[in-house]
Design a protein around this motif. Structure first.
Motif, PDB file in Angstrom:
ATOM      1  N   GLU A  29       9.479  -1.272  10.384  1.00 33.76           N
ATOM      2  CA  GLU A  29       8.037  -1.180  10.131  1.00 33.76           C
ATOM      3  C   GLU A  29       7.489  -0.079  11.026  1.00 33.76           C
ATOM      4  OE1 GLU A  29       3.902  -3.805  10.313  1.00 33.76           O
ATOM      5  OE2 GLU A  29       5.835  -4.780  10.688  1.00 33.76           O
ATOM      6  N   LEU A  30       6.781   0.859  10.434  1.00 31.14           N
ATOM      7  CA  LEU A  30       6.289   2.017  11.174  1.00 31.14           C
ATOM      8  C   LEU A  30       4.960   1.701  11.858  1.00 31.14           C
ATOM      9  CD1 LEU A  30       7.085   4.916   8.659  1.00 31.14           C
ATOM     10  CD2 LEU A  30       8.544   3.936  10.448  1.00 31.14           C
ATOM     11  N   GLU A  31       4.746   2.330  13.019  1.00 32.50           N
ATOM     12  CA  GLU A  31       3.536   2.087  13.806  1.00 32.50           C
ATOM     13  C   GLU A  31       2.691   3.337  13.991  1.00 32.50           C
ATOM     14  OE1 GLU A  31       2.749  -0.891  14.572  1.00 32.50           O
ATOM     15  OE2 GLU A  31       4.638  -1.867  14.050  1.00 32.50           O
ATOM     16  N   ASN A  32       3.211   4.494  13.588  1.00 33.01           N
ATOM     17  CA  ASN A  32       2.495   5.752  13.796  1.00 33.01           C
ATOM     18  C   ASN A  32       1.549   6.013  12.622  1.00 33.01           C
ATOM     19  OD1 ASN A  32       1.888   8.237  15.073  1.00 33.01           O
ATOM     20  ND2 ASN A  32       3.302   9.305  13.702  1.00 33.01           N
ATOM     21  N   LYS A  33       0.245   5.930  12.890  1.00 32.71           N
ATOM     22  CA  LYS A  33      -0.766   6.083  11.848  1.00 32.71           C
ATOM     23  C   LYS A  33      -0.711   7.489  11.256  1.00 32.71           C
ATOM     24  CE  LYS A  33      -4.631   3.779  10.352  1.00 32.71           C
ATOM     25  NZ  LYS A  33      -4.858   2.349  10.169  1.00 32.71           N
ATOM     26  N   SER A  34      -0.849   7.568   9.935  1.00 28.06           N
ATOM     27  CA  SER A  34      -0.825   8.852   9.254  1.00 28.06           C
ATOM     28  C   SER A  34      -2.023   9.699   9.651  1.00 28.06           C
ATOM     29  CB  SER A  34      -0.838   8.628   7.736  1.00 28.06           C
ATOM     30  OG  SER A  34      -1.068   9.834   7.053  1.00 28.06           O
ATOM     31  N   ARG A  35      -1.821  11.034   9.667  1.00 29.80           N
ATOM     32  CA  ARG A  35      -2.926  11.957   9.934  1.00 29.80           C
ATOM     33  C   ARG A  35      -3.901  12.023   8.759  1.00 29.80           C
ATOM     34  NH1 ARG A  35       1.469  14.384  11.066  1.00 29.80           N
ATOM     35  NH2 ARG A  35       1.338  15.714   9.231  1.00 29.80           N
ATOM     36  N   ASP A  36      -3.550  11.376   7.648  1.00 29.26           N
ATOM     37  CA  ASP A  36      -4.428  11.346   6.480  1.00 29.26           C
ATOM     38  C   ASP A  36      -5.486  10.252   6.586  1.00 29.26           C
ATOM     39  OD1 ASP A  36      -2.765  13.281   5.433  1.00 29.26           O
ATOM     40  OD2 ASP A  36      -1.608  11.885   4.219  1.00 29.26           O
ATOM     41  N   TYR A  37      -5.706   9.723   7.805  1.00 28.99           N
ATOM     42  CA  TYR A  37      -6.540   8.537   7.954  1.00 28.99           C
ATOM     43  C   TYR A  37      -7.950   8.689   7.383  1.00 28.99           C
ATOM     44  CZ  TYR A  37      -8.205  11.196  12.003  1.00 28.99           C
ATOM     45  OH  TYR A  37      -8.702  12.174  12.804  1.00 28.99           O
ATOM     46  N   ALA A  38      -8.495   9.932   7.312  1.00 24.23           N
ATOM     47  CA  ALA A  38      -9.857  10.121   6.809  1.00 24.23           C
ATOM     48  C   ALA A  38      -9.955   9.744   5.338  1.00 24.23           C
ATOM     49  CB  ALA A  38     -10.309  11.567   7.020  1.00 24.23           C
ATOM     50  N   PRO A  56      13.117  23.692   5.839  1.00 25.68           N
ATOM     51  CA  PRO A  56      14.191  23.008   6.564  1.00 25.68           C
ATOM     52  C   PRO A  56      13.700  22.144   7.718  1.00 25.68           C
ATOM     53  CG  PRO A  56      14.186  25.351   7.082  1.00 25.68           C
ATOM     54  CD  PRO A  56      13.214  25.161   5.947  1.00 25.68           C
ATOM     55  N   LYS A  57      12.466  22.388   8.195  1.00 26.06           N
ATOM     56  CA  LYS A  57      11.897  21.555   9.273  1.00 26.06           C
ATOM     57  C   LYS A  57      10.913  20.526   8.745  1.00 26.06           C
ATOM     58  CE  LYS A  57      12.690  24.734  13.084  1.00 26.06           C
ATOM     59  NZ  LYS A  57      12.107  25.414  14.271  1.00 26.06           N
ATOM     60  N   ASN A  58      10.651  20.565   7.448  1.00 29.37           N
ATOM     61  CA  ASN A  58       9.843  19.547   6.771  1.00 29.37           C
ATOM     62  C   ASN A  58       8.492  19.315   7.437  1.00 29.37           C
ATOM     63  OD1 ASN A  58       9.533  17.814   4.584  1.00 29.37           O
ATOM     64  ND2 ASN A  58      10.364  16.044   5.674  1.00 29.37           N
ATOM     65  N   HIS A  59       7.809  20.396   7.808  1.00 32.10           N
ATOM     66  CA  HIS A  59       6.489  20.265   8.431  1.00 32.10           C
ATOM     67  C   HIS A  59       5.533  19.526   7.509  1.00 32.10           C
ATOM     68  CE1 HIS A  59       7.040  22.657  12.052  1.00 32.10           C
ATOM     69  NE2 HIS A  59       7.731  23.512  11.328  1.00 32.10           N
ATOM     70  N   GLY A  60       4.863  18.521   8.040  1.00 39.63           N
ATOM     71  CA  GLY A  60       3.898  17.748   7.271  1.00 39.63           C
ATOM     72  C   GLY A  60       4.509  16.664   6.412  1.00 39.63           C
ATOM     73  N   GLY A  61       5.833  16.651   6.260  1.00 42.87           N
ATOM     74  CA  GLY A  61       6.491  15.652   5.430  1.00 42.87           C
ATOM     75  C   GLY A  61       7.057  14.514   6.265  1.00 42.87           C
ATOM     76  N   GLY A  62       7.899  13.706   5.637  1.00 39.18           N
ATOM     77  CA  GLY A  62       8.549  12.618   6.355  1.00 39.18           C
ATOM     78  C   GLY A  62       8.509  11.312   5.599  1.00 39.18           C
ATOM     79  N   LEU A  63       8.822  10.257   6.326  1.00 43.48           N
ATOM     80  CA  LEU A  63       8.833   8.902   5.796  1.00 43.48           C
ATOM     81  C   LEU A  63       7.418   8.342   5.841  1.00 43.48           C
ATOM     82  CD1 LEU A  63      10.506   6.360   4.932  1.00 43.48           C
ATOM     83  CD2 LEU A  63      10.756   5.867   7.375  1.00 43.48           C
ATOM     84  N   HIS A  64       6.928   7.843   4.708  1.00 44.85           N
ATOM     85  CA  HIS A  64       5.575   7.306   4.611  1.00 44.85           C
ATOM     86  C   HIS A  64       5.633   5.834   4.201  1.00 44.85           C
ATOM     87  CE1 HIS A  64       3.980  11.641   3.719  1.00 44.85           C
ATOM     88  NE2 HIS A  64       4.309  11.459   4.985  1.00 44.85           N
ATOM     89  N   GLN A  65       4.777   5.051   4.827  1.00 48.39           N
ATOM     90  CA  GLN A  65       4.772   3.606   4.589  1.00 48.39           C
ATOM     91  C   GLN A  65       3.326   3.136   4.433  1.00 48.39           C
ATOM     92  OE1 GLN A  65       6.130   0.656   7.719  1.00 48.39           O
ATOM     93  NE2 GLN A  65       8.078   0.973   6.691  1.00 48.39           N
ATOM     94  N   GLY A  66       3.003   2.633   3.251  1.00 45.72           N
ATOM     95  CA  GLY A  66       1.670   2.092   3.003  1.00 45.72           C
ATOM     96  C   GLY A  66       1.697   0.579   3.134  1.00 45.72           C
ATOM     97  N   LYS A  67       0.956   0.067   4.101  1.00 49.14           N
ATOM     98  CA  LYS A  67       0.943  -1.381   4.334  1.00 49.14           C
ATOM     99  C   LYS A  67      -0.151  -2.048   3.498  1.00 49.14           C
ATOM    100  CE  LYS A  67       2.964  -0.740   8.910  1.00 49.14           C
ATOM    101  NZ  LYS A  67       2.900  -1.061  10.352  1.00 49.14           N
ATOM    102  N   LYS A  68      -0.557  -3.249   3.857  1.00 49.64           N
ATOM    103  CA  LYS A  68      -1.487  -4.047   3.066  1.00 49.64           C
ATOM    104  C   LYS A  68      -2.768  -3.257   2.762  1.00 49.64           C
ATOM    105  CE  LYS A  68      -3.710  -8.605   2.990  1.00 49.64           C
ATOM    106  NZ  LYS A  68      -3.069  -9.047   1.747  1.00 49.64           N
ATOM    107  N   ASN A  69      -3.160  -3.250   1.496  1.00 49.38           N
ATOM    108  CA  ASN A  69      -4.382  -2.575   1.028  1.00 49.38           C
ATOM    109  C   ASN A  69      -4.363  -1.065   1.295  1.00 49.38           C
ATOM    110  OD1 ASN A  69      -5.419  -5.029   0.135  1.00 49.38           O
ATOM    111  ND2 ASN A  69      -6.434  -5.436   2.091  1.00 49.38           N
TER     112      ASN A  69
END
Length: 258
Positions: free
Chosen positions: A47-56, A102-115
């Motif tokens: 379970e990931l704990e790092n909040k996405s920068r897309d929070y707005a 190759p460095k995948n800037h801005g990408g990665g593993l994304h996890q959407g939790k409840k709601n």
């Protein structure tokens, strides 16, 4: 990890599907990875704990950019996605000379939790470090076990030119390749996953080199729903300017995302 043989033996059909898709070029590939390996990769994801920068313009969305450290299978996937072999396949399918960052800037593993949700938006167009790299493609690999449409969270895409929209299902081991352009919106509605299940995906981006900028560089253009609050609509209207100002003062968070 990637089923290269399947992709290479079906390149012509995949190219036709991508180029003729509506409302704009996109492609669905099921069974993109070796199923057994992808199951092991999925089992290694905490379970990931790092909040996405897309929070707005997102809710309850979490991320891990350097996901390859989680397991040998995820490292293999990361390397396959940025390989020359995969770049060649992508270039054929899209009829453009493209390559995965190759460095995948801005990408990665994304996890959407409840709601969790992600408002419709346009992503950044020019790479935050390599300024002549134009973002041509979003590559979204979904890891949603036993997904059902009633769980919601399907990928919504909309063409700003015509307002034509589609919603694509997001089951386990499905890759969606989506064209990036000034008119290609995407997002997803609030999820309804069972307790303890998360909307999970791995995002990777592919680029084309531009000798000159053909568009004004942007960060993100955000399009809230019609029933959004006045404050949210005003924030969205000025979001690109605010982020660019922040980047000038403090540097780009995307550029630091490694």
């Amino acid at each position: 990890m990637i089923n290269f043989e399947f992709l290479e033996s079906n390149q012509e059909a995949l190219r036709t599907k991508y180029l003729t898709a509506q409302p704009f070029p996109h492609l669905i590939i099921d069974g993109f990875c070796d199923e057994e390996k992808l199951n092991r990769a999925y089992a290694s994801i905490p379970e990931l704990e790092n909040k996405s920068r897309d929070y707005a313009f997102a809710n309850n969305k979490f991320e891990k950019s350097n996901y390859k450290v989680l397991s040998p299978e995820l490292e293999e996937l990361y390397n396959d996605l940025s390989s020359e072999r995969f770049n060649k396949i992508l270039s054929f399918i899209t009829a453009k000379k493209v390559f995965v960052d190759p460095k995948n800037h801005g990408g990665g593993l994304h996890q959407g939790k409840k709601n969790s949700f992600l408002d419709m938006h346009l992503d950044f167009n020019y790479h935050p470090i390599n300024k002549n790299w134009y973002r041509e493609l979003n590559l979204l690999l979904y890891l949603n076990k036993n997904w059902k449409p009633e769980y919601k969270g399907g990928l919504k895409i909309r063409d700003l030119r015509t307002d034509e929209e589609a919603e694509l299902n997001v089951p386990f081991n499905r890759l969606i390749i989506q064209q990036c352009a000034p008119y290609t919106l995407h997002g997803y509605d609030m999820t309804n996953f069972p307790e303890g299940n998360y909307r999970t995906s791995i995002a990777t981006y592919a680029y084309q080199i531009h000798n000159r900028h053909l568009e004004t560089p942007r960060t993100t253009d955000w399009f809230p729903k019609e029933d959004a609050s006045f404050f949210k609509k005003q924030l969205a209207k000025n979001y690109n300017f605010l982020v660019q100002t922040k980047n000038k003062l403090f540097g780009s968070g995307t550029a630091k995302n490694q």
